[in-house]
Design a protein around this motif. Structure first.
Motif, mmCIF file in Angstrom:
data_model
loop_
_atom_site.group_PDB
_atom_site.id
_atom_site.type_symbol
_atom_site.label_atom_id
_atom_site.label_comp_id
_atom_site.label_asym_id
_atom_site.label_seq_id
_atom_site.Cartn_x
_atom_site.Cartn_y
_atom_site.Cartn_z
ATOM 1 N N MET A 129 0.687 -1.488 0.187
ATOM 2 C CA MET A 129 0.287 0.255 0.117
ATOM 3 C C MET A 129 1.017 1.405 -0.216
ATOM 4 O O MET A 129 0.746 1.773 -1.099
ATOM 5 C CB MET A 129 -0.982 0.349 1.327
ATOM 6 C CG MET A 129 -1.774 1.185 1.676
ATOM 7 S SD MET A 129 -2.472 1.347 -1.082
ATOM 8 C CE MET A 129 -3.780 -0.803 -0.398
ATOM 9 N N LEU A 130 1.735 1.529 0.729
ATOM 10 C CA LEU A 130 2.962 1.937 0.440
ATOM 11 C C LEU A 130 3.591 2.965 -1.040
ATOM 12 O O LEU A 130 3.708 3.741 -1.172
ATOM 13 C CB LEU A 130 4.310 2.105 1.726
ATOM 14 C CG LEU A 130 3.687 2.638 3.364
ATOM 15 C CD1 LEU A 130 4.425 1.939 4.005
ATOM 16 C CD2 LEU A 130 2.923 4.445 3.559
ATOM 17 N N LEU A 131 3.505 1.438 -1.711
ATOM 18 C CA LEU A 131 4.247 2.189 -2.740
ATOM 19 C C LEU A 131 3.087 2.399 -3.212
ATOM 20 O O LEU A 131 3.451 3.633 -4.080
ATOM 21 C CB LEU A 131 4.658 0.240 -3.534
ATOM 22 C CG LEU A 131 6.154 -0.188 -2.971
ATOM 23 C CD1 LEU A 131 6.162 -1.823 -3.335
ATOM 24 C CD2 LEU A 131 7.118 0.460 -2.454
ATOM 25 N N VAL A 132 1.494 1.753 -3.319
ATOM 26 C CA VAL A 132 0.718 2.871 -4.158
ATOM 27 C C VAL A 132 0.484 3.962 -3.907
ATOM 28 O O VAL A 132 0.526 4.988 -4.863
ATOM 29 C CB VAL A 132 -0.623 2.464 -4.136
ATOM 30 C CG1 VAL A 132 -1.726 2.777 -4.415
ATOM 31 C CG2 VAL A 132 -0.507 0.855 -4.206
ATOM 32 N N LEU A 133 0.558 4.683 -2.974
ATOM 33 C CA LEU A 133 0.760 5.417 -2.587
ATOM 34 C C LEU A 133 2.044 6.359 -2.715
ATOM 35 O O LEU A 133 1.766 7.536 -3.146
ATOM 36 C CB LEU A 133 0.693 6.132 -0.419
ATOM 37 C CG LEU A 133 -0.476 5.211 -0.156
ATOM 38 C CD1 LEU A 133 -0.296 5.383 1.585
ATOM 39 C CD2 LEU A 133 -1.563 6.113 -0.355
ATOM 40 N N SER A 134 3.329 6.011 -2.712
ATOM 41 C CA SER A 134 4.305 6.394 -2.911
ATOM 42 C C SER A 134 3.811 7.091 -4.726
ATOM 43 O O SER A 134 4.593 8.207 -5.607
ATOM 44 C CB SER A 134 5.183 5.450 -3.043
ATOM 45 O OG SER A 134 6.914 6.233 -3.832
ATOM 46 N N ALA A 135 3.323 5.865 -5.272
ATOM 47 C CA ALA A 135 3.167 5.907 -6.727
ATOM 48 C C ALA A 135 1.929 7.343 -7.283
ATOM 49 O O ALA A 135 2.253 8.575 -7.896
ATOM 50 C CB ALA A 135 2.300 4.840 -7.827
ATOM 51 N N LEU A 136 1.274 7.400 -6.170
ATOM 52 C CA LEU A 136 -0.028 8.772 -6.790
ATOM 53 C C LEU A 136 0.903 9.523 -5.786
ATOM 54 O O LEU A 136 0.419 10.879 -7.482
ATOM 55 C CB LEU A 136 -1.198 8.890 -5.147
ATOM 56 C CG LEU A 136 -1.711 8.133 -5.447
ATOM 57 C CD1 LEU A 136 -2.832 7.536 -4.519
ATOM 58 C CD2 LEU A 136 -2.995 7.829 -6.655
ATOM 59 N N ILE A 137 1.463 10.089 -5.094
ATOM 60 C CA ILE A 137 2.533 11.315 -5.167
ATOM 61 C C ILE A 137 3.563 12.091 -5.940
ATOM 62 O O ILE A 137 3.700 12.529 -6.194
ATOM 63 C CB ILE A 137 3.007 10.897 -3.510
ATOM 64 C CG1 ILE A 137 2.394 11.088 -2.424
ATOM 65 C CG2 ILE A 137 4.186 12.499 -3.652
ATOM 66 C CD1 ILE A 137 3.000 11.019 -1.038
ATOM 67 N N ASP A 138 4.084 10.810 -6.455
ATOM 68 C CA ASP A 138 5.072 11.138 -8.225
ATOM 69 C C ASP A 138 4.027 11.952 -9.245
ATOM 70 O O ASP A 138 5.430 12.546 -9.297
ATOM 71 C CB ASP A 138 5.495 9.772 -8.379
ATOM 72 C CG ASP A 138 6.493 10.007 -9.822
ATOM 73 O OD1 ASP A 138 7.523 10.244 -9.730
ATOM 74 O OD2 ASP A 138 6.370 9.373 -10.687
ATOM 75 N N GLY A 139 2.945 11.053 -8.579
ATOM 76 C CA GLY A 139 2.518 12.235 -9.590
ATOM 77 C C GLY A 139 2.173 13.804 -9.257
ATOM 78 O O GLY A 139 1.809 15.101 -10.131
ATOM 79 N N MET A 140 1.698 13.564 -8.199
ATOM 80 C CA MET A 140 1.714 15.289 -7.749
ATOM 81 C C MET A 140 3.086 15.733 -7.731
ATOM 82 O O MET A 140 1.880 17.332 -8.142
ATOM 83 C CB MET A 140 0.936 15.227 -6.171
ATOM 84 C CG MET A 140 0.100 14.614 -6.125
ATOM 85 S SD MET A 140 -0.438 14.412 -3.644
ATOM 86 C CE MET A 140 -0.626 15.630 -3.938
ATOM 87 N N ASP A 141 3.883 15.803 -7.558
ATOM 88 C CA ASP A 141 5.360 16.312 -7.063
ATOM 89 C C ASP A 141 5.154 17.471 -8.447
ATOM 90 O O ASP A 141 5.288 18.896 -8.551
ATOM 91 C CB ASP A 141 6.275 16.145 -6.900
ATOM 92 C CG ASP A 141 6.877 14.548 -7.773
ATOM 93 O OD1 ASP A 141 6.143 14.848 -8.555
ATOM 94 O OD2 ASP A 141 7.464 14.305 -7.388
ATOM 95 N N GLY A 142 5.354 16.703 -9.999
ATOM 96 C CA GLY A 142 5.404 17.215 -10.868
ATOM 97 C C GLY A 142 4.141 18.897 -11.050
ATOM 98 O O GLY A 142 4.644 19.981 -11.537
ATOM 99 N N LEU A 143 3.231 17.974 -11.059
ATOM 100 C CA LEU A 143 2.211 19.219 -11.497
ATOM 101 C C LEU A 143 2.357 20.065 -10.680
ATOM 102 O O LEU A 143 1.389 21.452 -11.194
ATOM 103 C CB LEU A 143 0.647 18.486 -11.413
ATOM 104 C CG LEU A 143 -0.760 18.927 -10.923
ATOM 105 C CD1 LEU A 143 -0.506 19.556 -12.838
ATOM 106 C CD2 LEU A 143 -1.721 17.942 -10.264
ATOM 107 N N ILE A 144 2.225 19.879 -8.890
ATOM 108 C CA ILE A 144 2.144 21.030 -8.178
ATOM 109 C C ILE A 144 3.770 22.066 -8.755
ATOM 110 O O ILE A 144 3.463 23.238 -8.790
ATOM 111 C CB ILE A 144 2.257 20.465 -6.730
ATOM 112 C CG1 ILE A 144 1.333 19.748 -6.457
ATOM 113 C CG2 ILE A 144 3.490 21.657 -5.421
ATOM 114 C CD1 ILE A 144 2.031 18.893 -5.024
#
Length: 243
Positions: free
Chosen positions: A44-59
């Motif tokens: 589950m932590l890997l899934v959350l990490s993948a979700l966050i990975d899509g956020m940093d560039g967008l931010i």
């Protein structure tokens, strides 16, 4: 000559990098839970990490805070989260300690992810590269594919521990797909036919229901659907590696 004194940096310019570091910490923590045998938490932590990975560039783009430092930091974080952590999870969960041959396939996967990220860094500076499509399976998507055996086992669909070498071969295949010339799509380039709109809406409703009831089944099905979408490209492509 003394360096000119630098003023304080606005917090908003640091925010994308802080998000990247948060994702890296999730990937590292996933490895910790893998080592103590808490595989559901690690996955589950890997899934959350993948979700966050899509956020940093967008931010970063929204705040106009993109930088070469942030791009390199993101790449290093991606290797930890999507190259090292998934390989360790699959090895500990499905291949078993002491499986030397299985470990070789883990190294193949990690090397594929590392070269995929290096290639993306090189392409980032080329005109038009990466704007409409990726070359090779992206690192976060590759990580989710790599962990598919774990999802299938946790969903109660397959006993993947009974076939460790098949799991190892799957891991190696994902590593090869990441460094191949496989054309994969970007959401910006997707076009949905009119007849597919209703199916997507129904699929979204089913997916949301599965997320809150059978999360491992949802993740396994999402992986399978993604891999099936890659099959036409796999059939057409010539396996040129990093060429």
């Amino acid at each position: 000559m003394d360096e000119p004194e630098r003023g304080p940096m606005p917090f908003l310019l640091l925010l994308p990098n802080l998000v990247t570091l948060a994702g890296m910490c999730l990937g590292m923590t996933s490895m910790r839970y893998t080592m103590i045998g808490s595989y559901e938490t690690a996955a589950m932590l890997l899934v959350l990490s993948a979700l966050i990975d899509g956020m940093d560039g967008l931010i970063a783009r929204r705040l106009r805070a993109t930088s070469e430092f942030g791009a390199e930091l993101d790449s290093l974080s991606d290797f930890i989260c999507f190259g090292v952590a998934p390989g360790l999870l699959v090895y500990q969960f499905a291949l078993g300690e002491g499986n030397a041959l299985g470990w070789i396939f883990v190294l193949v996967y990690a090397a594929g992810c590392c070269m995929r990220l290096a290639r993306f860094n090189v392409m980032r500076g080329e005109d038009g590269a990466g704007k409409t499509h990726f070359t090779g399976v992206p690192a976060p998507a590759g990580a989710m594919l790599a962990v598919l055996p774990v999802y299938l086992h946790l969903a109660g669909l397959l006993d993947v521990r009974a076939a460790p070498m098949l799991v190892a071969l799957w891991l190696a295949l994902v590593g090869v797909l990441m460094i191949s010339r496989l054309p994969t799509f970007s959401p910006k380039a997707m076009r949905v036919p009119r007849w597919g709109v209703g199916a997507m809406l129904i699929g979204t409703a089913i997916g949301v229901g599965l997320i809150f009831t059978r999360i491992w089944l949802f993740l396994a099905l999402a992986d399978v659907v993604y891999f099936v979408a890659l099959i036409p490209g796999i059939i057409r492509m010539r396996f040129r590696i990093l060429g």
